[in-house]
Design an enzyme around this catalytic site. Structure first.
Site, PDB file in Angstrom:
ATOM      1  N   HIS A  33       4.073  -4.354   5.618  1.00 53.53           N
ATOM      2  CA  HIS A  33       2.710  -3.960   5.219  1.00 53.53           C
ATOM      3  C   HIS A  33       2.680  -3.056   3.997  1.00 53.53           C
ATOM      4  O   HIS A  33       1.693  -2.381   3.741  1.00 53.53           O
ATOM      5  CB  HIS A  33       1.951  -3.296   6.369  1.00 53.53           C
ATOM      6  CG  HIS A  33       1.953  -4.105   7.623  1.00 53.53           C
ATOM      7  ND1 HIS A  33       1.391  -5.355   7.693  1.00 53.53           N
ATOM      8  CD2 HIS A  33       2.456  -3.846   8.849  1.00 53.53           C
ATOM      9  CE1 HIS A  33       1.561  -5.830   8.922  1.00 53.53           C
ATOM     10  NE2 HIS A  33       2.202  -4.944   9.633  1.00 53.53           N
ATOM     11  N   ARG A  72      -7.867   7.427  -4.385  1.00 50.15           N
ATOM     12  CA  ARG A  72      -6.897   7.976  -5.340  1.00 50.15           C
ATOM     13  C   ARG A  72      -6.521   6.903  -6.343  1.00 50.15           C
ATOM     14  O   ARG A  72      -6.915   5.750  -6.197  1.00 50.15           O
ATOM     15  CB  ARG A  72      -5.639   8.410  -4.583  1.00 50.15           C
ATOM     16  CG  ARG A  72      -5.059   7.260  -3.783  1.00 50.15           C
ATOM     17  CD  ARG A  72      -3.774   7.608  -3.089  1.00 50.15           C
ATOM     18  NE  ARG A  72      -3.407   6.648  -2.078  1.00 50.15           N
ATOM     19  CZ  ARG A  72      -2.802   5.496  -2.282  1.00 50.15           C
ATOM     20  NH1 ARG A  72      -2.475   5.144  -3.501  1.00 50.15           N
ATOM     21  NH2 ARG A  72      -2.511   4.673  -1.296  1.00 50.15           N
TER      22      ARG A  72
HETATM   23  P1  ADP Z   1      -2.289   1.279   5.664  1.00 50.62           P
HETATM   24  O1  ADP Z   1      -3.467   2.160   5.367  1.00 50.62           O
HETATM   25  O2  ADP Z   1      -1.404   1.796   6.756  1.00 50.62           O
HETATM   26  O3  ADP Z   1      -1.530   0.864   4.432  1.00 50.62           O
HETATM   27  P2  ADP Z   1      -4.010  -1.048   5.751  1.00 50.62           P
HETATM   28  O4  ADP Z   1      -5.143  -1.013   6.691  1.00 50.62           O
HETATM   29  O5  ADP Z   1      -4.287  -0.741   4.301  1.00 50.62           O
HETATM   30  O6  ADP Z   1      -2.892  -0.061   6.287  1.00 50.62           O
HETATM   31  O7  ADP Z   1      -3.269  -2.440   5.856  1.00 50.62           O
HETATM   32  C1  ADP Z   1      -2.053  -2.692   5.173  1.00 50.62           C
HETATM   33  C2  ADP Z   1      -1.663  -4.149   5.338  1.00 50.62           C
HETATM   34  O8  ADP Z   1      -1.552  -4.484   6.724  1.00 50.62           O
HETATM   35  C3  ADP Z   1      -2.650  -5.150   4.795  1.00 50.62           C
HETATM   36  O9  ADP Z   1      -2.505  -5.357   3.411  1.00 50.62           O
HETATM   37  C4  ADP Z   1      -2.283  -6.392   5.596  1.00 50.62           C
HETATM   38  O10 ADP Z   1      -1.108  -6.990   5.123  1.00 50.62           O
HETATM   39  C5  ADP Z   1      -1.980  -5.822   6.970  1.00 50.62           C
HETATM   40  N1  ADP Z   1      -3.184  -5.815   7.828  1.00 50.62           N
HETATM   41  C6  ADP Z   1      -3.985  -4.777   8.131  1.00 50.62           C
HETATM   42  N2  ADP Z   1      -4.994  -5.150   8.940  1.00 50.62           N
HETATM   43  C7  ADP Z   1      -4.829  -6.470   9.180  1.00 50.62           C
HETATM   44  C8  ADP Z   1      -5.536  -7.468   9.936  1.00 50.62           C
HETATM   45  N3  ADP Z   1      -6.619  -7.150  10.643  1.00 50.62           N
HETATM   46  N4  ADP Z   1      -5.071  -8.729   9.917  1.00 50.62           N
HETATM   47  C9  ADP Z   1      -3.971  -9.060   9.210  1.00 50.62           C
HETATM   48  N5  ADP Z   1      -3.254  -8.193   8.481  1.00 50.62           N
HETATM   49  C10 ADP Z   1      -3.667  -6.907   8.463  1.00 50.62           C
END
Ligand code: ADP
Length: 491
Positions: A237, A293
């Protein structure tokens, strides 16, 4: 007139230098801070002044808010740029700056606080009519309610920490049997990583794309978006390759998604630079979160728009109005960024800090390297493994890929392992070249074979290099001997 006379950069490495570069162009003096581990770091040398901030551990240095404010006052810095990571999304720090009369180069603390909660921000956006993924309404308090919601939205679901970041604590759950355990584990991880055990669930999309929009909002109510970035190539991720614009973007989709991004900024009373992140799947998109940010991948947006985002951040923080509107912006060409991490891609991405024994960065048309490393530099083990960002720009996506391939082949980093070979494999992958990426691309594409092949080429390349290095030493030895001989003759 300068926006500020002097600015402190509460960060280290390549991003500290990136901010200082903008300051130098704006005739703003810079103040660096450094930990015990960073005494010899390039950002310290680049700055006009540098102050020791504490021990190597981030909690004793780059996260020490009071000490950083003290240094700002001692050095008469009027503003602080937090870079990314460390204190960049800490609303308490933004508020502390305000209370202490130092300008925080970033959004107002209330927006940071509001967006710091994934649950709260999702709720806010849902109320504003921005599409979000179905899931629990708030934090999970009752496992039976969670089970009911998961059943209704259908498995797989994802358990996420409300205060989360960096992919920490996220778990994919495929059936009801695994749900309770995932929630308990998620709460434990969230508590220890973020000091807040709140978790929630939402529908898990199998192979979505991660598409985000860059926005800039000044303090006088003017807002623009600077188009989209595709950041689907991720590991655990975490983004590894980003590009702008997204290869699947159409004018119609861009219209809808950018309107949503600006809506997000509007309802959260956002100011300064920010990114609105969406998941995209099968013609639909869903708000995920807003990053309050500058982001690592801001470079690709800078490449296609010609806008220096750090300068804009500084101008906005100084109270300036945006000097351009939406109609003044357009997309020029295509840009790709590869994050260069000091990790071994053939050994499960184990971090590989250490001494750089040879270094040569690529150049030529359309290439940008943001890094804080150089030959002889020892990468400390205490911080993030990202040591450089390599950005290629060209008039079309295909040309940018070719240019990136060329730049990777020129990039020489010896002494440590990096993920450059993985990037080479990605840039040569037919699916990537077609633009067929999604967040499971790396798992699915099995790049190991290409990687091993490149590793062989890499060895040959390095050997030639080491050979010429040896030859260089021989030539130096011969010319030294000749000099001695000539000096002897003169006497
Ligand atoms: P963080 O803030 O911990 O980085 P995010 O919410 O921005 O987490 O999500 C990071 C990544 O996790 C996304 O780019 C995607 O790859 C995966 N992800 C998050 N939520 C989902 C979801 N509901 N379904 C599929 N992948 C998800």
């Amino acid at each position: 007139m300068n926006y500020f006379e002097k600015l402190l950069i509460a960060n280290r490495g390549e991003i500290a230098i990136r901010v200082m570069r903008a300051c130098r162009e704006l005739d703003i003096e810079t103040v660096a801070i450094y930990s015990d581990a960073d005494k010899n770091a390039l950002h310290v040398k680049y700055a006009d002044e540098a102050f020791h901030v504490g021990e190597a551990h981030p909690s004793k240095s780059y996260l020490n808010m009071d000490r950083i404010i003290d240094i700002a006052k001692k050095s008469s810095a009027e503003a602080i740029h937090p870079g990314y990571g460390f204190l960049a999304e800490n609303y308490r720090f933004a508020k502390l700056c305000l209370d202490e009369g130092v300008t925080f180069v970033g959004p107002n603390w209330k927006s940071i606080q509001a967006m710091g909660s994934k649950i709260g921000s999702k709720q806010m956006m849902c109320n504003a009519g921005v599409p979000v993924l179905p899931g629990t309404d708030g934090g999970i308090k009752d496992i039976d309610v969670a089970k009911k919601v998961a059943f209704e939205i259908g498995y797989p679901v994802i358990v996420k920490a409300s205060a989360g970041g960096g992919g920490i604590g996220m778990q994919i759950v495929n059936d009801e049997k695994a749900l309770e355990e995932a929630i308990t584990a998620g709460m434990r991880i969230a508590q220890s990583a973020f000091g807040d055990a709140t978790v929630f669930i939402e529908k898990y999309l199998q192979k979505p794309r991660h598409i985000e929009f860059q926005v800039l909002v000044d303090e006088h109510g003017h807002a623009v978006h600077l188009y989209d970035r595709e950041c689907s190539i991720q590991r655990r991720h975490q983004k590894l390759v980003e590009e702008a614009p997204s290869p699947i973007m159409t004018p119609e989709l861009r219209e809808r998604m950018s309107a949503s991004a600006l809506k997000v900024a509007e309802v959260s009373h956002y100011t300064n630079a920010g990114s609105v992140e969406f998941l995209y799947y099968d013609g639909n998109y869903y708000f995920m979160e807003m990053n309050t940010r500058l982001q690592v991948e801001h470079t690709v947006t800078e490449s296609i728009t010609g806008v220096d985002l750090v300068k804009q951040q500084i101008a906005i923080a100084a109270g300036e109005s945006l000097s351009f509107g939406q109609d003044d912006l357009s997309i020029r060409g295509h840009a790709i960024e590869c994050r260069i991490n000091a990790e071994d891609p053939l050994n499960n991405f184990a971090a590989d800090p250490g001494k750089i024994t040879r270094y040569r960065s690529p150049g030529g048309p359309g290439i940008r390297v943001d890094s804080g490393i150089h030959m002889g530099y020892t990468i400390p083990p205490n911080y993030d493994s990202m040591i450089a960002k390599l950005v290629a720009w060209d008039s079309t996506r295909f040309a940018a890929i070719k240019r990136m391939q060329r730049a990777i082949s020129e990039y020489i980093i010896l002494g440590i392992k990096t993920i450059l070979p993985l990037h080479y494999a990605i840039m040569n992958n037919p699916q990537f070249i077609e633009g067929n990426t999604h967040t499971h691309f790396l798992q699915e594409e099995q790049l190991t074979k290409t990687l091993e092949r490149y590793q062989l080429d890499e060895e040959a390349r390095m050997q030639t290099l080491a050979g010429s290095f040896e030859q260089g030493k021989k030539i130096a030895a011969i010319s030294a001997a000749v000099n001695v001989y000539l000096r002897g003759k003169k006497q």
